[in-house]
Scaffold this motif. Structure first.
Motif, PDB file in Angstrom:
ATOM      1  N   ARG A  35       9.132  -2.065 -52.841  1.00 21.48           N
ATOM      2  CA  ARG A  35       8.869  -0.823 -53.580  1.00 21.48           C
ATOM      3  C   ARG A  35       7.500  -0.883 -54.256  1.00 21.48           C
ATOM      4  NH1 ARG A  35      12.040   3.866 -54.826  1.00 21.48           N
ATOM      5  NH2 ARG A  35      10.709   5.096 -56.129  1.00 21.48           N
ATOM      6  N   GLU A  36       7.177  -2.022 -54.850  1.00 23.28           N
ATOM      7  CA  GLU A  36       5.868  -2.183 -55.496  1.00 23.28           C
ATOM      8  C   GLU A  36       4.739  -2.051 -54.473  1.00 23.28           C
ATOM      9  OE1 GLU A  36       6.121  -5.913 -57.546  1.00 23.28           O
ATOM     10  OE2 GLU A  36       7.602  -5.149 -58.966  1.00 23.28           O
ATOM     11  N   ALA A  37       4.898  -2.685 -53.315  1.00 23.85           N
ATOM     12  CA  ALA A  37       3.881  -2.581 -52.264  1.00 23.85           C
ATOM     13  C   ALA A  37       3.760  -1.139 -51.773  1.00 23.85           C
ATOM     14  CB  ALA A  37       4.236  -3.509 -51.106  1.00 23.85           C
ATOM     15  N   PHE A  38       4.882  -0.459 -51.635  1.00 24.67           N
ATOM     16  CA  PHE A  38       4.898   0.934 -51.207  1.00 24.67           C
ATOM     17  C   PHE A  38       4.139   1.804 -52.214  1.00 24.67           C
ATOM     18  CE2 PHE A  38       6.861   5.133 -51.212  1.00 24.67           C
ATOM     19  CZ  PHE A  38       6.808   5.473 -49.869  1.00 24.67           C
ATOM     20  N   GLU A  39       4.416   1.618 -53.490  1.00 28.54           N
ATOM     21  CA  GLU A  39       3.750   2.408 -54.532  1.00 28.54           C
ATOM     22  C   GLU A  39       2.247   2.131 -54.565  1.00 28.54           C
ATOM     23  OE1 GLU A  39       5.872   1.751 -58.166  1.00 28.54           O
ATOM     24  OE2 GLU A  39       7.642   2.799 -57.438  1.00 28.54           O
ATOM     25  N   ARG A  40       1.837   0.878 -54.397  1.00 26.33           N
ATOM     26  CA  ARG A  40       0.399   0.554 -54.342  1.00 26.33           C
ATOM     27  C   ARG A  40      -0.265   1.270 -53.173  1.00 26.33           C
ATOM     28  NH1 ARG A  40       2.206  -4.654 -55.265  1.00 26.33           N
ATOM     29  NH2 ARG A  40       1.836  -5.216 -53.086  1.00 26.33           N
ATOM     30  N   THR A  41       0.416   1.283 -52.044  1.00 28.56           N
ATOM     31  CA  THR A  41      -0.131   1.937 -50.861  1.00 28.56           C
ATOM     32  C   THR A  41      -0.279   3.435 -51.078  1.00 28.56           C
ATOM     33  OG1 THR A  41       0.840   0.246 -49.443  1.00 28.56           O
ATOM     34  CG2 THR A  41       0.237   2.333 -48.386  1.00 28.56           C
ATOM     35  N   ILE A  42       0.735   4.067 -51.642  1.00 28.30           N
ATOM     36  CA  ILE A  42       0.674   5.508 -51.914  1.00 28.30           C
ATOM     37  C   ILE A  42      -0.471   5.812 -52.877  1.00 28.30           C
ATOM     38  CG2 ILE A  42       1.898   7.461 -52.986  1.00 28.30           C
ATOM     39  CD1 ILE A  42       2.905   6.683 -50.159  1.00 28.30           C
ATOM     40  N   ARG A  43      -0.617   4.985 -53.932  1.00 27.61           N
ATOM     41  CA  ARG A  43      -1.726   5.196 -54.877  1.00 27.61           C
ATOM     42  C   ARG A  43      -3.068   5.102 -54.171  1.00 27.61           C
ATOM     43  NH1 ARG A  43       1.519   2.186 -58.410  1.00 27.61           N
ATOM     44  NH2 ARG A  43       0.377   0.274 -57.965  1.00 27.61           N
ATOM     45  N   ARG A  44      -3.221   4.139 -53.270  1.00 27.76           N
ATOM     46  CA  ARG A  44      -4.495   3.967 -52.557  1.00 27.76           C
ATOM     47  C   ARG A  44      -4.776   5.160 -51.649  1.00 27.76           C
ATOM     48  NH1 ARG A  44      -9.429   3.368 -52.755  1.00 27.76           N
ATOM     49  NH2 ARG A  44     -10.384   2.483 -50.912  1.00 27.76           N
ATOM     50  N   PHE A  45      -3.753   5.637 -50.949  1.00 33.27           N
ATOM     51  CA  PHE A  45      -3.950   6.822 -50.106  1.00 33.27           C
ATOM     52  C   PHE A  45      -4.388   8.016 -50.944  1.00 33.27           C
ATOM     53  CE2 PHE A  45      -1.067   4.898 -46.769  1.00 33.27           C
ATOM     54  CZ  PHE A  45      -2.075   4.753 -45.824  1.00 33.27           C
ATOM     55  N   ARG A  46      -3.814   8.165 -52.129  1.00 30.72           N
ATOM     56  CA  ARG A  46      -4.220   9.270 -53.007  1.00 30.72           C
ATOM     57  C   ARG A  46      -5.659   9.105 -53.467  1.00 30.72           C
ATOM     58  NH1 ARG A  46       1.458   9.392 -56.044  1.00 30.72           N
ATOM     59  NH2 ARG A  46       2.523  10.731 -54.575  1.00 30.72           N
ATOM     60  N   GLU A  47      -6.056   7.868 -53.796  1.00 31.11           N
ATOM     61  CA  GLU A  47      -7.450   7.615 -54.180  1.00 31.11           C
ATOM     62  C   GLU A  47      -8.391   7.986 -53.059  1.00 31.11           C
ATOM     63  OE1 GLU A  47      -7.557   3.476 -55.153  1.00 31.11           O
ATOM     64  OE2 GLU A  47      -6.397   3.720 -56.988  1.00 31.11           O
ATOM     65  N   LEU A  48      -8.063   7.572 -51.849  1.00 34.12           N
ATOM     66  CA  LEU A  48      -8.910   7.893 -50.697  1.00 34.12           C
ATOM     67  C   LEU A  48      -9.000   9.407 -50.487  1.00 34.12           C
ATOM     68  CD1 LEU A  48      -7.740   5.125 -48.227  1.00 34.12           C
ATOM     69  CD2 LEU A  48      -9.953   5.262 -49.405  1.00 34.12           C
ATOM     70  N   ALA A  49      -7.882  10.091 -50.648  1.00 35.02           N
ATOM     71  CA  ALA A  49      -7.876  11.541 -50.495  1.00 35.02           C
ATOM     72  C   ALA A  49      -8.772  12.211 -51.537  1.00 35.02           C
ATOM     73  CB  ALA A  49      -6.462  12.076 -50.576  1.00 35.02           C
ATOM     74  N   GLU A  50      -8.723  11.715 -52.769  1.00 32.99           N
ATOM     75  CA  GLU A  50      -9.543  12.293 -53.838  1.00 32.99           C
ATOM     76  C   GLU A  50     -11.030  12.048 -53.592  1.00 32.99           C
ATOM     77  OE1 GLU A  50      -8.091  10.717 -57.505  1.00 32.99           O
ATOM     78  OE2 GLU A  50      -6.177  11.752 -57.333  1.00 32.99           O
ATOM     79  N   GLU A  51     -11.354  10.912 -52.965  1.00 38.43           N
ATOM     80  CA  GLU A  51     -12.753  10.562 -52.697  1.00 38.43           C
ATOM     81  C   GLU A  51     -13.318  11.286 -51.469  1.00 38.43           C
ATOM     82  OE1 GLU A  51     -12.623   6.330 -52.240  1.00 38.43           O
ATOM     83  OE2 GLU A  51     -12.066   5.991 -54.327  1.00 38.43           O
ATOM     84  N   SER A  52     -12.444  11.807 -50.631  1.00 37.11           N
ATOM     85  CA  SER A  52     -12.875  12.446 -49.395  1.00 37.11           C
ATOM     86  C   SER A  52     -13.426  13.842 -49.665  1.00 37.11           C
ATOM     87  CB  SER A  52     -11.694  12.555 -48.428  1.00 37.11           C
ATOM     88  OG  SER A  52     -11.216  11.278 -48.110  1.00 37.11           O
ATOM     89  N   PRO A  53     -14.375  14.270 -48.861  1.00 44.09           N
ATOM     90  CA  PRO A  53     -14.904  15.622 -49.018  1.00 44.09           C
ATOM     91  C   PRO A  53     -13.803  16.665 -48.801  1.00 44.09           C
ATOM     92  CG  PRO A  53     -16.250  14.337 -47.502  1.00 44.09           C
ATOM     93  CD  PRO A  53     -15.039  13.527 -47.796  1.00 44.09           C
ATOM     94  N   ALA A  54     -13.916  17.753 -49.496  1.00 43.68           N
ATOM     95  CA  ALA A  54     -12.934  18.844 -49.353  1.00 43.68           C
ATOM     96  C   ALA A  54     -12.879  19.312 -47.899  1.00 43.68           C
ATOM     97  CB  ALA A  54     -13.303  20.001 -50.264  1.00 43.68           C
ATOM     98  N   GLY A  55     -11.680  19.527 -47.405  1.00 40.64           N
ATOM     99  CA  GLY A  55     -11.495  20.031 -46.062  1.00 40.64           C
ATOM    100  C   GLY A  55     -11.576  18.986 -44.967  1.00 40.64           C
ATOM    101  N   SER A  56     -11.749  17.728 -45.361  1.00 44.94           N
ATOM    102  CA  SER A  56     -11.868  16.696 -44.321  1.00 44.94           C
ATOM    103  C   SER A  56     -10.532  16.141 -43.924  1.00 44.94           C
ATOM    104  CB  SER A  56     -12.759  15.556 -44.771  1.00 44.94           C
ATOM    105  OG  SER A  56     -12.193  14.882 -45.884  1.00 44.94           O
TER     106      SER A  56
END
Length: 56
Positions: A35-56
């Motif tokens: 569960r901890e590994a899963f939550e870390r992964t989800i947080r990282r995906f969200r960080e990457l999404a926030e860093e990505s240009p809009a519409g990408s």
């Protein structure tokens, strides 16, 4: 209708979340670490999404 469950992302109402599906395949003794590994992964995906240009 889509909703965000705050942990496993977006899913359709009435269907199990990604974690609920994943949890079934993990032994009880390994669930906390998984569960901890899963939550870390989800947080990282969200960080990457926030860093990505809009519409990408």
């Amino acid at each position: 209708m889509l909703r965000h469950d705050g942990l496993a992302g977006i899913h359709r109402r009435g269907f199990p979340s990604l974690w609920q599906n994943r949890e079934r395949a993990i032994t009880p003794a390994e669930r906390e670490a998984a569960r901890e590994a899963f939550e870390r992964t989800i947080r990282r995906f969200r960080e990457l999404a926030e860093e990505s240009p809009a519409g990408s």
